[in-house]
Design a protein around this motif. Structure first.
Motif, PDB file in Angstrom:
ATOM      1  N   THR A 170      -1.556  -3.159 -12.596  1.00 51.86           N
ATOM      2  CA  THR A 170      -1.061  -4.379 -11.805  1.00 51.86           C
ATOM      3  C   THR A 170      -0.968  -3.933 -10.378  1.00 51.86           C
ATOM      4  OG1 THR A 170      -0.290  -5.769 -13.576  1.00 51.86           O
ATOM      5  CG2 THR A 170       0.476  -6.396 -11.128  1.00 51.86           C
ATOM      6  N   VAL A 171      -0.276  -2.736 -10.146  1.00 51.13           N
ATOM      7  CA  VAL A 171      -0.050  -2.353  -8.749  1.00 51.13           C
ATOM      8  C   VAL A 171      -1.572  -1.907  -8.000  1.00 51.13           C
ATOM      9  CG1 VAL A 171       0.925  -0.187  -7.435  1.00 51.13           C
ATOM     10  CG2 VAL A 171       2.080  -1.334  -9.288  1.00 51.13           C
ATOM     11  N   ARG A 172      -2.217  -1.205  -9.027  1.00 48.29           N
ATOM     12  CA  ARG A 172      -3.599  -0.834  -8.264  1.00 48.29           C
ATOM     13  C   ARG A 172      -4.541  -2.013  -8.041  1.00 48.29           C
ATOM     14  NH1 ARG A 172      -6.015   3.264 -12.681  1.00 48.29           N
ATOM     15  NH2 ARG A 172      -6.375   1.673 -14.406  1.00 48.29           N
ATOM     16  N   VAL A 205       3.344   3.412 -16.901  1.00 48.23           N
ATOM     17  CA  VAL A 205       3.970   3.676 -15.893  1.00 48.23           C
ATOM     18  C   VAL A 205       4.223   2.302 -15.173  1.00 48.23           C
ATOM     19  CG1 VAL A 205       3.884   4.626 -13.377  1.00 48.23           C
ATOM     20  CG2 VAL A 205       3.121   6.027 -15.650  1.00 48.23           C
ATOM     21  N   HIS A 206       5.279   2.107 -14.799  1.00 46.60           N
ATOM     22  CA  HIS A 206       5.806   0.779 -14.494  1.00 46.60           C
ATOM     23  C   HIS A 206       6.538   0.725 -13.061  1.00 46.60           C
ATOM     24  CE1 HIS A 206       4.976  -0.494 -18.526  1.00 46.60           C
ATOM     25  NE2 HIS A 206       5.091  -1.859 -18.076  1.00 46.60           N
ATOM     26  N   VAL A 207       6.578   0.242 -12.232  1.00 45.16           N
ATOM     27  CA  VAL A 207       7.564  -0.029 -11.271  1.00 45.16           C
ATOM     28  C   VAL A 207       8.564  -1.284 -10.923  1.00 45.16           C
ATOM     29  CG1 VAL A 207       5.870  -0.807  -9.306  1.00 45.16           C
ATOM     30  CG2 VAL A 207       7.904   0.403  -8.620  1.00 45.16           C
ATOM     31  N   ARG A 208       9.886  -1.191 -10.908  1.00 47.30           N
ATOM     32  CA  ARG A 208      10.398  -2.284 -10.765  1.00 47.30           C
ATOM     33  C   ARG A 208      10.632  -2.488  -9.033  1.00 47.30           C
ATOM     34  NH1 ARG A 208      14.027  -6.005 -13.247  1.00 47.30           N
ATOM     35  NH2 ARG A 208      15.577  -6.539 -12.100  1.00 47.30           N
ATOM     36  N   LEU A 212       0.955  -1.133  -0.035  1.00 48.22           N
ATOM     37  CA  LEU A 212       0.281  -0.027  -0.042  1.00 48.22           C
ATOM     38  C   LEU A 212       0.891   1.183   0.140  1.00 48.22           C
ATOM     39  CD1 LEU A 212      -2.824  -1.031   2.402  1.00 48.22           C
ATOM     40  CD2 LEU A 212      -2.863  -1.175  -0.214  1.00 48.22           C
ATOM     41  N   GLN A 213       2.163   1.158   0.713  1.00 48.43           N
ATOM     42  CA  GLN A 213       2.925   2.358   0.718  1.00 48.43           C
ATOM     43  C   GLN A 213       3.487   2.532  -0.575  1.00 48.43           C
ATOM     44  OE1 GLN A 213       5.820   1.953   3.473  1.00 48.43           O
ATOM     45  NE2 GLN A 213       6.876   4.053   3.098  1.00 48.43           N
ATOM     46  N   LEU A 214       3.908   1.332  -1.347  1.00 49.91           N
ATOM     47  CA  LEU A 214       4.441   1.322  -2.686  1.00 49.91           C
ATOM     48  C   LEU A 214       3.487   2.155  -3.735  1.00 49.91           C
ATOM     49  CD1 LEU A 214       6.652  -1.157  -4.764  1.00 49.91           C
ATOM     50  CD2 LEU A 214       4.198  -0.393  -5.463  1.00 49.91           C
TER      51      LEU A 214
END
Length: 179
Positions: A169-171, A103-106, A84-86
């Motif tokens: 994916t994050v959300r 937008v992506h996060v590694r 959730l913090q990420l």
């Protein structure tokens, strides 16, 4: 019990073979994980388990994965709170809402140092933007990631163990944890 997110670096087992999410959930249950659930068929697993160090859970999951599927795959684990913090730390939220796939996060096993951002800027040739938040690398590709030279630079050899997830994916995982 505590909620965790496990991210598989890859679901490809070999020529034409992929991990079936039902089999991944069964592996998690065999390890003692409760209520395992997946998001799409992309190697994202949310589950409940007794609280312990992420490194310990990663090692257990990787060992079980190799036994069940015959191949080692790096697995990154985060607690629900960490996830959730990420998600809340997305530095490119406006672009994420316009184009969630850009937008992506590694998500990294070991936090990245801030100076790696400067080293990666040389691969940005299409207006890509980078930020390191909480040790994870966020990238706004400004369009399709596959059209960027930056994507090819985001390797385990260069950055260490990690795996990419787009904003959708994050959300989606965030909704699994909060819904």
């Amino acid at each position: 019990m505590k909620s965790y997110v496990a991210l598989l670096h890859s679901i490809i087992l070999g020529e034409g073979r992929r991990v079936v999410m039902a089999d991944l959930k069964a592996m998690a249950v065999a390890l003692g994980c409760e209520a395992p659930r997946t998001l799409a068929a992309t190697g994202n697993l949310v589950f409940e388990a007794p609280e312990k160090a992420h490194e310990e859970i990663e090692a257990e999951l990787e060992k079980a994965f190799a036994a069940a599927f015959g191949r080692h795959v790096d697995i990154i684990v985060r607690s629900a709170e960490d996830w959730l913090q990420l998600a809340a730390g997305n530095p490119f939220l406006a672009q994420s809402e316009k184009d969630p796939a850009s937008v992506h996060v590694r998500v990294m096993r070991a936090p990245l140092e801030q100076d790696i951002r400067d080293k990666l800027l040389g691969y940005c040739s299409n207006g890509e933007r980078l930020a390191i938040v909480g040790g994870d690398l966020w990238a706004d590709f400004g369009g399709k990631a596959s059209h960027s030279k930056l994507l090819g630079a985001l390797t385990t050899k260069r950055l260490g163990v990690g795996t990419l997830r787009n904003w959708n994916t994050v959300r989606g995982i965030r909704a699994m944890l909060t819904g």
